[in-house]
Scaffold this motif. Sequence first.
Motif, PDB file in Angstrom:
ATOM      1  N   MET A  86       0.820  -1.219   0.000  1.00 53.89           N
ATOM      2  CA  MET A  86       0.000   0.000   0.000  1.00 53.89           C
ATOM      3  C   MET A  86       0.851   1.264   0.000  1.00 53.89           C
ATOM      4  SD  MET A  86      -2.930  -0.673   2.814  1.00 53.89           S
ATOM      5  CE  MET A  86      -3.466  -2.332   3.069  1.00 53.89           C
ATOM      6  N   HIS A  87       1.912   1.256   0.814  1.00 55.48           N
ATOM      7  CA  HIS A  87       2.653   2.503   1.044  1.00 55.48           C
ATOM      8  C   HIS A  87       4.066   2.513   0.470  1.00 55.48           C
ATOM      9  CE1 HIS A  87      -0.551   3.574   3.821  1.00 55.48           C
ATOM     10  NE2 HIS A  87      -0.380   2.430   4.430  1.00 55.48           N
ATOM     11  N   GLY A  88       4.555   1.377  -0.004  1.00 55.42           N
ATOM     12  CA  GLY A  88       5.948   1.313  -0.463  1.00 55.42           C
ATOM     13  C   GLY A  88       6.902   1.360   0.721  1.00 55.42           C
ATOM     14  N   GLY A  89       8.148   1.644   0.484  1.00 54.10           N
ATOM     15  CA  GLY A  89       9.127   1.756   1.562  1.00 54.10           C
ATOM     16  C   GLY A  89       9.593   0.409   2.082  1.00 54.10           C
ATOM     17  N   ASP A  90      10.201   0.429   3.259  1.00 52.90           N
ATOM     18  CA  ASP A  90      10.730  -0.793   3.852  1.00 52.90           C
ATOM     19  C   ASP A  90       9.642  -1.548   4.602  1.00 52.90           C
ATOM     20  OD1 ASP A  90      13.302  -0.321   2.955  1.00 52.90           O
ATOM     21  OD2 ASP A  90      13.797   0.905   4.715  1.00 52.90           O
ATOM     22  N   PHE A  91       9.968  -2.756   5.017  1.00 47.95           N
ATOM     23  CA  PHE A  91       9.073  -3.494   5.906  1.00 47.95           C
ATOM     24  C   PHE A  91       8.910  -2.683   7.196  1.00 47.95           C
ATOM     25  CE2 PHE A  91       8.351  -8.260   5.213  1.00 47.95           C
ATOM     26  CZ  PHE A  91       8.048  -8.059   3.887  1.00 47.95           C
ATOM     27  N   VAL A  92       7.683  -2.645   7.730  1.00 50.66           N
ATOM     28  CA  VAL A  92       7.458  -1.816   8.921  1.00 50.66           C
ATOM     29  C   VAL A  92       8.202  -2.308  10.156  1.00 50.66           C
ATOM     30  CG1 VAL A  92       5.358  -0.545   8.454  1.00 50.66           C
ATOM     31  CG2 VAL A  92       5.199  -2.941   9.094  1.00 50.66           C
ATOM     32  N   PHE A  93       8.545  -3.582  10.174  1.00 52.94           N
ATOM     33  CA  PHE A  93       9.413  -4.041  11.257  1.00 52.94           C
ATOM     34  C   PHE A  93      10.306  -5.119  10.679  1.00 52.94           C
ATOM     35  CE2 PHE A  93       6.051  -6.937  11.088  1.00 52.94           C
ATOM     36  CZ  PHE A  93       4.890  -6.216  11.286  1.00 52.94           C
ATOM     37  N   GLY A  94      11.383  -5.411  11.378  1.00 54.17           N
ATOM     38  CA  GLY A  94      12.298  -6.413  10.859  1.00 54.17           C
ATOM     39  C   GLY A  94      12.931  -5.914   9.581  1.00 54.17           C
ATOM     40  N   GLU A  95      13.898  -4.992   9.696  1.00 47.17           N
ATOM     41  CA  GLU A  95      14.567  -4.514   8.491  1.00 47.17           C
ATOM     42  C   GLU A  95      15.792  -5.394   8.197  1.00 47.17           C
ATOM     43  OE1 GLU A  95      15.080  -3.498  11.908  1.00 47.17           O
ATOM     44  OE2 GLU A  95      13.379  -2.278  11.328  1.00 47.17           O
ATOM     45  N   LEU A  96      15.714  -6.647   8.647  1.00 43.16           N
ATOM     46  CA  LEU A  96      16.826  -7.574   8.391  1.00 43.16           C
ATOM     47  C   LEU A  96      16.949  -7.860   6.893  1.00 43.16           C
ATOM     48  CD1 LEU A  96      16.193 -10.221  11.199  1.00 43.16           C
ATOM     49  CD2 LEU A  96      18.124  -8.649  11.070  1.00 43.16           C
ATOM     50  N   ALA A  97      18.176  -8.141   6.469  1.00 46.26           N
ATOM     51  CA  ALA A  97      18.415  -8.537   5.080  1.00 46.26           C
ATOM     52  C   ALA A  97      17.740  -9.877   4.818  1.00 46.26           C
ATOM     53  CB  ALA A  97      19.910  -8.636   4.827  1.00 46.26           C
ATOM     54  N   HIS A  98      17.426 -10.168   3.564  1.00 46.85           N
ATOM     55  CA  HIS A  98      16.854 -11.452   3.194  1.00 46.85           C
ATOM     56  C   HIS A  98      17.993 -12.465   3.067  1.00 46.85           C
ATOM     57  CE1 HIS A  98      14.014 -14.205   1.543  1.00 46.85           C
ATOM     58  NE2 HIS A  98      14.555 -14.223   0.343  1.00 46.85           N
ATOM     59  N   GLY A  99      17.746 -13.692   3.495  1.00 44.01           N
ATOM     60  CA  GLY A  99      18.736 -14.742   3.306  1.00 44.01           C
ATOM     61  C   GLY A  99      19.763 -14.834   4.425  1.00 44.01           C
ATOM     62  N   ASP A 100      20.881 -15.452   4.099  1.00 46.26           N
ATOM     63  CA  ASP A 100      21.908 -15.805   5.078  1.00 46.26           C
ATOM     64  C   ASP A 100      22.345 -14.632   5.952  1.00 46.26           C
ATOM     65  OD1 ASP A 100      24.120 -17.735   5.989  1.00 46.26           O
ATOM     66  OD2 ASP A 100      25.240 -15.980   5.276  1.00 46.26           O
ATOM     67  N   GLN A 101      22.603 -13.481   5.354  1.00 45.59           N
ATOM     68  CA  GLN A 101      23.092 -12.349   6.149  1.00 45.59           C
ATOM     69  C   GLN A 101      22.059 -11.904   7.185  1.00 45.59           C
ATOM     70  OE1 GLN A 101      26.268 -11.287   6.060  1.00 45.59           O
ATOM     71  NE2 GLN A 101      25.668 -10.188   7.923  1.00 45.59           N
ATOM     72  N   GLY A 102      20.785 -11.941   6.804  1.00 45.93           N
ATOM     73  CA  GLY A 102      19.719 -11.575   7.735  1.00 45.93           C
ATOM     74  C   GLY A 102      19.679 -12.526   8.921  1.00 45.93           C
ATOM     75  N   ILE A 103      19.890 -13.814   8.658  1.00 47.77           N
ATOM     76  CA  ILE A 103      19.881 -14.821   9.723  1.00 47.77           C
ATOM     77  C   ILE A 103      21.042 -14.558  10.686  1.00 47.77           C
ATOM     78  CG2 ILE A 103      20.201 -17.287  10.228  1.00 47.77           C
ATOM     79  CD1 ILE A 103      18.697 -17.895   7.634  1.00 47.77           C
ATOM     80  N   VAL A 104      22.228 -14.343  10.116  1.00 48.93           N
ATOM     81  CA  VAL A 104      23.405 -14.096  10.961  1.00 48.93           C
ATOM     82  C   VAL A 104      23.213 -12.818  11.792  1.00 48.93           C
ATOM     83  CG1 VAL A 104      25.876 -13.525  10.912  1.00 48.93           C
ATOM     84  CG2 VAL A 104      24.997 -15.385   9.493  1.00 48.93           C
ATOM     85  N   ASP A 105      22.685 -11.772  11.171  1.00 52.54           N
ATOM     86  CA  ASP A 105      22.462 -10.521  11.901  1.00 52.54           C
ATOM     87  C   ASP A 105      21.457 -10.720  13.036  1.00 52.54           C
ATOM     88  OD1 ASP A 105      24.209  -9.273  10.188  1.00 52.54           O
ATOM     89  OD2 ASP A 105      22.657  -8.346   8.947  1.00 52.54           O
ATOM     90  N   ASP A 106      20.417 -11.503  12.776  1.00 53.12           N
ATOM     91  CA  ASP A 106      19.414 -11.742  13.808  1.00 53.12           C
ATOM     92  C   ASP A 106      20.011 -12.561  14.964  1.00 53.12           C
ATOM     93  OD1 ASP A 106      16.849 -11.257  14.758  1.00 53.12           O
ATOM     94  OD2 ASP A 106      16.111 -13.210  14.086  1.00 53.12           O
TER      95      ASP A 106
END
Length: 214
Positions: A127-147
């Motif tokens: 509806m609004h574009g932009g980033d995910f409203v929460f969880g701005e983690l990267a998709h995939g492996d890097q997001g998992i490691v960061d989390d």
Amino acid sequence: MGVKALNSLNQFLDDYPGMSTAPCSDAGICLRGRFRFKASISGNDEIEDFYMLEIFVPDKFPQALPEVKETGGKIPRGGNFHIYSDGSLCLGSPLRLLKKIHSAQNLTGFADKCLVPYLYAVSYKLMHGGDFVFGELAHGDQGIVDDYSIMLGLQERYQIIKAIQLLGVKKRIANKRPCPCGCGKRLGACLFHHKLNEFRKMAPVAWFKTQALN
Ligand SMILES: [Zn+2]
Ligand SMILES: [Zn+2]
């Protein structure tokens, strides 16, 4: 299916009447249909929307995570929507999901804590574009490691890899190994072992073994 699992299933079907059970080739339950939700998350606008979903709930749930696919093609593939090309949803890192499910222990809990927040974020973004409203983690492996870095309080990738490896080994044995926090002691002699033990309560050693990073 045990009585508890059956109650959990019936509750879910009551809460999400557009969903119904479907034939399943693997050991578990398949749920398919129109998943309708109405939610307002973290003080954002209320959104009412639906997605066509297929949810596979493994027999071992809640000690194994459900897999969800979007079958309606409403979520753009390839964009930054945390969805894989086969329609599987990326609901969060495995440990994060395990922790959320552990505090709920049933299918409605999984829907409320893992699925609806994700779908809410997708609808909001559509509806609004932009980033995910929460969880701005990267998709995939890097997001998992960061989390995991946040969840475990470890900075470096190699430390996180070690910590997950230790969860995949029996506690008694893991406690004799070097602690991944960098203290120079064995795990059992460092307070960090309490952190790992919290996760041990949520799933068996065999599950963590399947979550090894490299
Ligand atoms: Zn993702
Ligand atoms: Zn330590």
